[in-house]
Design a protein around this motif. Structure first.
Motif, PDB file in Angstrom:
ATOM      1  N   LEU A  55       0.821  -1.212   0.000  1.00 21.06           N
ATOM      2  CA  LEU A  55       0.000   0.000   0.000  1.00 21.06           C
ATOM      3  C   LEU A  55       0.859   1.268   0.000  1.00 21.06           C
ATOM      4  CD1 LEU A  55      -2.771  -1.083   2.526  1.00 21.06           C
ATOM      5  CD2 LEU A  55      -2.926  -1.008   0.036  1.00 21.06           C
ATOM      6  N   ASP A  56       2.037   1.200   0.592  1.00 26.59           N
ATOM      7  CA  ASP A  56       2.922   2.371   0.617  1.00 26.59           C
ATOM      8  C   ASP A  56       3.587   2.632  -0.726  1.00 26.59           C
ATOM      9  OD1 ASP A  56       2.390   2.918   3.253  1.00 26.59           O
ATOM     10  OD2 ASP A  56       4.196   1.932   4.028  1.00 26.59           O
ATOM     11  N   ASN A  57       3.796   1.559  -1.508  1.00 28.73           N
ATOM     12  CA  ASN A  57       4.639   1.687  -2.694  1.00 28.73           C
ATOM     13  C   ASN A  57       3.953   1.375  -4.025  1.00 28.73           C
ATOM     14  OD1 ASN A  57       7.174   2.249  -1.233  1.00 28.73           O
ATOM     15  ND2 ASN A  57       6.897   0.172  -0.454  1.00 28.73           N
ATOM     16  N   VAL A  58       2.898   0.600  -4.013  1.00 25.30           N
ATOM     17  CA  VAL A  58       2.310   0.126  -5.273  1.00 25.30           C
ATOM     18  C   VAL A  58       0.924   0.736  -5.483  1.00 25.30           C
ATOM     19  CG1 VAL A  58       1.746  -1.892  -6.681  1.00 25.30           C
ATOM     20  CG2 VAL A  58       3.637  -2.013  -5.024  1.00 25.30           C
ATOM     21  N   ILE A  59      -0.066   0.307  -4.727  1.00 26.42           N
ATOM     22  CA  ILE A  59      -1.416   0.875  -4.842  1.00 26.42           C
ATOM     23  C   ILE A  59      -1.491   2.059  -3.879  1.00 26.42           C
ATOM     24  CG2 ILE A  59      -3.901   0.443  -4.625  1.00 26.42           C
ATOM     25  CD1 ILE A  59      -2.676  -0.996  -6.961  1.00 26.42           C
ATOM     26  N   THR A  60      -0.867   3.147  -4.277  1.00 27.58           N
ATOM     27  CA  THR A  60      -0.839   4.342  -3.438  1.00 27.58           C
ATOM     28  C   THR A  60      -2.033   5.244  -3.750  1.00 27.58           C
ATOM     29  OG1 THR A  60       0.450   5.587  -5.044  1.00 27.58           O
ATOM     30  CG2 THR A  60       1.685   4.257  -3.429  1.00 27.58           C
ATOM     31  N   HIS A  61      -2.327   6.128  -2.826  1.00 27.44           N
ATOM     32  CA  HIS A  61      -3.390   7.098  -3.082  1.00 27.44           C
ATOM     33  C   HIS A  61      -3.038   7.968  -4.283  1.00 27.44           C
ATOM     34  CE1 HIS A  61      -4.755   5.920   0.915  1.00 27.44           C
ATOM     35  NE2 HIS A  61      -5.859   6.616   0.724  1.00 27.44           N
ATOM     36  N   PHE A  92      -8.283   2.757 -16.229  1.00 22.24           N
ATOM     37  CA  PHE A  92      -7.556   1.757 -15.453  1.00 22.24           C
ATOM     38  C   PHE A  92      -6.673   0.900 -16.355  1.00 22.24           C
ATOM     39  CE2 PHE A  92      -7.464  -2.581 -13.591  1.00 22.24           C
ATOM     40  CZ  PHE A  92      -6.638  -2.297 -12.504  1.00 22.24           C
ATOM     41  N   ALA A  93      -7.095   0.637 -17.569  1.00 25.13           N
ATOM     42  CA  ALA A  93      -6.268  -0.162 -18.479  1.00 25.13           C
ATOM     43  C   ALA A  93      -4.895   0.472 -18.671  1.00 25.13           C
ATOM     44  CB  ALA A  93      -6.972  -0.324 -19.822  1.00 25.13           C
ATOM     45  N   ASP A  94      -4.858   1.793 -18.739  1.00 25.97           N
ATOM     46  CA  ASP A  94      -3.589   2.495 -18.938  1.00 25.97           C
ATOM     47  C   ASP A  94      -2.766   2.553 -17.648  1.00 25.97           C
ATOM     48  OD1 ASP A  94      -4.278   2.961 -21.599  1.00 25.97           O
ATOM     49  OD2 ASP A  94      -5.230   4.877 -21.116  1.00 25.97           O
ATOM     50  N   THR A  95      -3.402   2.933 -16.558  1.00 29.79           N
ATOM     51  CA  THR A  95      -2.655   3.078 -15.305  1.00 29.79           C
ATOM     52  C   THR A  95      -2.161   1.731 -14.788  1.00 29.79           C
ATOM     53  OG1 THR A  95      -4.629   2.911 -13.910  1.00 29.79           O
ATOM     54  CG2 THR A  95      -3.983   5.122 -14.666  1.00 29.79           C
ATOM     55  N   SER A  96      -2.957   0.691 -14.970  1.00 24.73           N
ATOM     56  CA  SER A  96      -2.544  -0.633 -14.485  1.00 24.73           C
ATOM     57  C   SER A  96      -1.395  -1.179 -15.321  1.00 24.73           C
ATOM     58  CB  SER A  96      -3.723  -1.605 -14.484  1.00 24.73           C
ATOM     59  OG  SER A  96      -4.261  -1.763 -15.783  1.00 24.73           O
ATOM     60  N   ILE A 110       2.035  -2.254 -13.648  1.00 22.17           N
ATOM     61  CA  ILE A 110       2.520  -3.631 -13.773  1.00 22.17           C
ATOM     62  C   ILE A 110       3.917  -3.652 -14.390  1.00 22.17           C
ATOM     63  CG2 ILE A 110       2.137  -5.790 -15.041  1.00 22.17           C
ATOM     64  CD1 ILE A 110      -0.897  -5.307 -14.501  1.00 22.17           C
ATOM     65  N   ALA A 111       4.174  -2.752 -15.334  1.00 23.27           N
ATOM     66  CA  ALA A 111       5.518  -2.665 -15.916  1.00 23.27           C
ATOM     67  C   ALA A 111       6.541  -2.271 -14.856  1.00 23.27           C
ATOM     68  CB  ALA A 111       5.532  -1.655 -17.057  1.00 23.27           C
ATOM     69  N   GLU A 112       6.119  -1.464 -13.885  1.00 18.48           N
ATOM     70  CA  GLU A 112       7.011  -1.014 -12.822  1.00 18.48           C
ATOM     71  C   GLU A 112       7.171  -2.069 -11.729  1.00 18.48           C
ATOM     72  OE1 GLU A 112       7.582   2.921  -9.935  1.00 18.48           O
ATOM     73  OE2 GLU A 112       5.847   2.749 -11.258  1.00 18.48           O
ATOM     74  N   PHE A 113       6.075  -2.792 -11.458  1.00 17.27           N
ATOM     75  CA  PHE A 113       6.076  -3.798 -10.388  1.00 17.27           C
ATOM     76  C   PHE A 113       5.547  -5.130 -10.933  1.00 17.27           C
ATOM     77  CE2 PHE A 113       5.466   0.306  -8.226  1.00 17.27           C
ATOM     78  CZ  PHE A 113       6.486   0.275  -7.285  1.00 17.27           C
ATOM     79  N   PRO A 114       6.257  -5.781 -11.848  1.00 19.16           N
ATOM     80  CA  PRO A 114       5.727  -7.006 -12.476  1.00 19.16           C
ATOM     81  C   PRO A 114       5.461  -8.133 -11.486  1.00 19.16           C
ATOM     82  CG  PRO A 114       8.060  -6.684 -12.992  1.00 19.16           C
ATOM     83  CD  PRO A 114       7.587  -5.415 -12.375  1.00 19.16           C
ATOM     84  N   GLU A 115       6.178  -8.127 -10.372  1.00 19.07           N
ATOM     85  CA  GLU A 115       5.956  -9.176  -9.373  1.00 19.07           C
ATOM     86  C   GLU A 115       4.584  -9.054  -8.697  1.00 19.07           C
ATOM     87  OE1 GLU A 115       8.051  -5.797  -7.134  1.00 19.07           O
ATOM     88  OE2 GLU A 115       7.905  -6.606  -9.171  1.00 19.07           O
ATOM     89  N   HIS A 116       3.942  -7.891  -8.851  1.00 12.46           N
ATOM     90  CA  HIS A 116       2.622  -7.664  -8.258  1.00 12.46           C
ATOM     91  C   HIS A 116       1.528  -7.565  -9.321  1.00 12.46           C
ATOM     92  CE1 HIS A 116       4.376  -7.206  -4.352  1.00 12.46           C
ATOM     93  NE2 HIS A 116       5.029  -6.096  -4.654  1.00 12.46           N
ATOM     94  N   ALA A 117       1.780  -8.108 -10.485  1.00 12.21           N
ATOM     95  CA  ALA A 117       0.845  -7.935 -11.610  1.00 12.21           C
ATOM     96  C   ALA A 117      -0.574  -8.362 -11.254  1.00 12.21           C
ATOM     97  CB  ALA A 117       1.349  -8.706 -12.826  1.00 12.21           C
ATOM     98  N   GLU A 118      -0.723  -9.500 -10.628  1.00 14.50           N
ATOM     99  CA  GLU A 118      -2.067 -10.020 -10.328  1.00 14.50           C
ATOM    100  C   GLU A 118      -2.793  -9.124  -9.326  1.00 14.50           C
ATOM    101  OE1 GLU A 118      -4.194 -14.163  -8.779  1.00 14.50           O
ATOM    102  OE2 GLU A 118      -2.083 -14.153  -9.377  1.00 14.50           O
ATOM    103  N   LEU A 119      -2.066  -8.655  -8.325  1.00 12.91           N
ATOM    104  CA  LEU A 119      -2.674  -7.780  -7.322  1.00 12.91           C
ATOM    105  C   LEU A 119      -3.064  -6.428  -7.918  1.00 12.91           C
ATOM    106  CD1 LEU A 119      -0.298  -8.529  -4.309  1.00 12.91           C
ATOM    107  CD2 LEU A 119      -2.713  -9.171  -4.492  1.00 12.91           C
ATOM    108  N   ILE A 120      -2.209  -5.886  -8.768  1.00 21.46           N
ATOM    109  CA  ILE A 120      -2.529  -4.603  -9.411  1.00 21.46           C
ATOM    110  C   ILE A 120      -3.750  -4.767 -10.309  1.00 21.46           C
ATOM    111  CG2 ILE A 120      -1.708  -2.864 -11.049  1.00 21.46           C
ATOM    112  CD1 ILE A 120       1.168  -3.547  -9.963  1.00 21.46           C
ATOM    113  N   ALA A 121      -3.802  -5.836 -11.050  1.00 16.77           N
ATOM    114  CA  ALA A 121      -4.922  -6.069 -11.968  1.00 16.77           C
ATOM    115  C   ALA A 121      -6.247  -6.199 -11.236  1.00 16.77           C
ATOM    116  CB  ALA A 121      -4.656  -7.313 -12.803  1.00 16.77           C
ATOM    117  N   ALA A 122      -6.199  -6.584  -9.957  1.00 26.46           N
ATOM    118  CA  ALA A 122      -7.434  -6.762  -9.185  1.00 26.46           C
ATOM    119  C   ALA A 122      -8.090  -5.437  -8.816  1.00 26.46           C
ATOM    120  CB  ALA A 122      -7.135  -7.556  -7.915  1.00 26.46           C
ATOM    121  N   TRP A 123      -7.323  -4.339  -8.837  1.00 27.06           N
ATOM    122  CA  TRP A 123      -7.856  -3.060  -8.357  1.00 27.06           C
ATOM    123  C   TRP A 123      -9.097  -2.612  -9.122  1.00 27.06           C
ATOM    124  CZ3 TRP A 123      -7.920  -0.374  -4.198  1.00 27.06           C
ATOM    125  CH2 TRP A 123      -8.205   0.993  -4.205  1.00 27.06           C
ATOM    126  N   GLY A 124      -9.092  -2.736 -10.427  1.00 33.51           N
ATOM    127  CA  GLY A 124     -10.230  -2.284 -11.211  1.00 33.51           C
ATOM    128  C   GLY A 124     -11.481  -3.113 -10.996  1.00 33.51           C
TER     129      GLY A 124
END
Length: 208
Positions: free
Chosen positions: A41-47, A59-63, A67-81
């Motif tokens: 929450l501090d570094n990836v899905i930030t406010h 969301f397609a663009d921001t995600s 994901i390109a910046e944090f590929p190890e969290h791709a699945e979690l980032i994709a869940a936000w939308g």
């Protein structure tokens, strides 16, 4: 300050005024380790990152960028939308009751919310009994205007058919309250339902 006797309408914020909201509400379901959750929450899905959606980005663009910046969290980032509704918690205690009382008293209700143009419609559909009480809602992501920019308040007043001194605005963010006051709208920094009830009574919209 505008004369309270002229106030006839109420304009609400939504997040942390009508509903509790925090990215943690979703991701604590997906990340078991407290330290890993805090780091995510501090570094990836930030406010700051999410605020782009409120400003109108897709969301397609921001995600894809995240994901390109944090590929190890791709699945979690994709869940936000698709799971954004899970970041909204229960109603703020007492607030839906205040909305119902104002509506029953014939007070015109409106809202100005910093919210994604993609995420707001599915959230609104979950709460028709509440949102159907509002005559109009200005969504920042649809307008590509954000609180506390004066432009979103001017647009809202024009759409709502109100003069600034005819409304009271309720928001939990001090900058948003200051922005509304700067265009002449009497505004309340929201803390809780009981304090707001006193403010609405002072404005003549609810019985003391």
């Amino acid at each position: 300050m505008p004369n309270s006797s002229k106030i006839s309408a109420a304009i609400f914020d939504i997040g942390n005024v009508l509903f509790t909201w925090h990215p943690r509400f979703l991701y604590e379901r997906l990340i078991d380790d407290d330290r890993a959750l805090a780091a995510f929450l501090d570094n990836v899905i930030t406010h700051e990152w999410h605020f782009q959606h409120d400003a109108g980005r897709d969301f397609a663009d921001t995600s894809a960028e995240r994901i390109a910046e944090f590929p190890e969290h791709a699945e979690l980032i994709a869940a936000w939308g698709p799971r954004f509704n899970e970041s909204l918690g229960p109603p703020v205690p007492g607030m839906h009751e205040i909305v119902a009382e104002l509506d029953s008293a014939g007070v015109p209700l409106f809202a100005i919310t910093n919210f994604s143009h993609e995420f707001f419609p599915p959230f609104r559909r979950e709460w028709p009994g509440l949102f159907d009480r509002f005559r109009d809602i200005v969504v920042s992501g649809e307008e590509k205007l954000l609180k506390p920019d004066a432009a979103i308040y001017h647009l809202a007043l024009a759409r709502f058919g109100l003069e600034p001194n005819e409304a009271i605005f309720i928001d939990d963010n001090a900058a948003n309250v200051a922005g509304a006051e700067a265009v002449g709208i009497r505004s309340v920094l929201f803390t809780d339902a009981e304090a707001l009830r006193r403010e609405l009574a002072a404005a003549g919209l609810l019985a003391a």
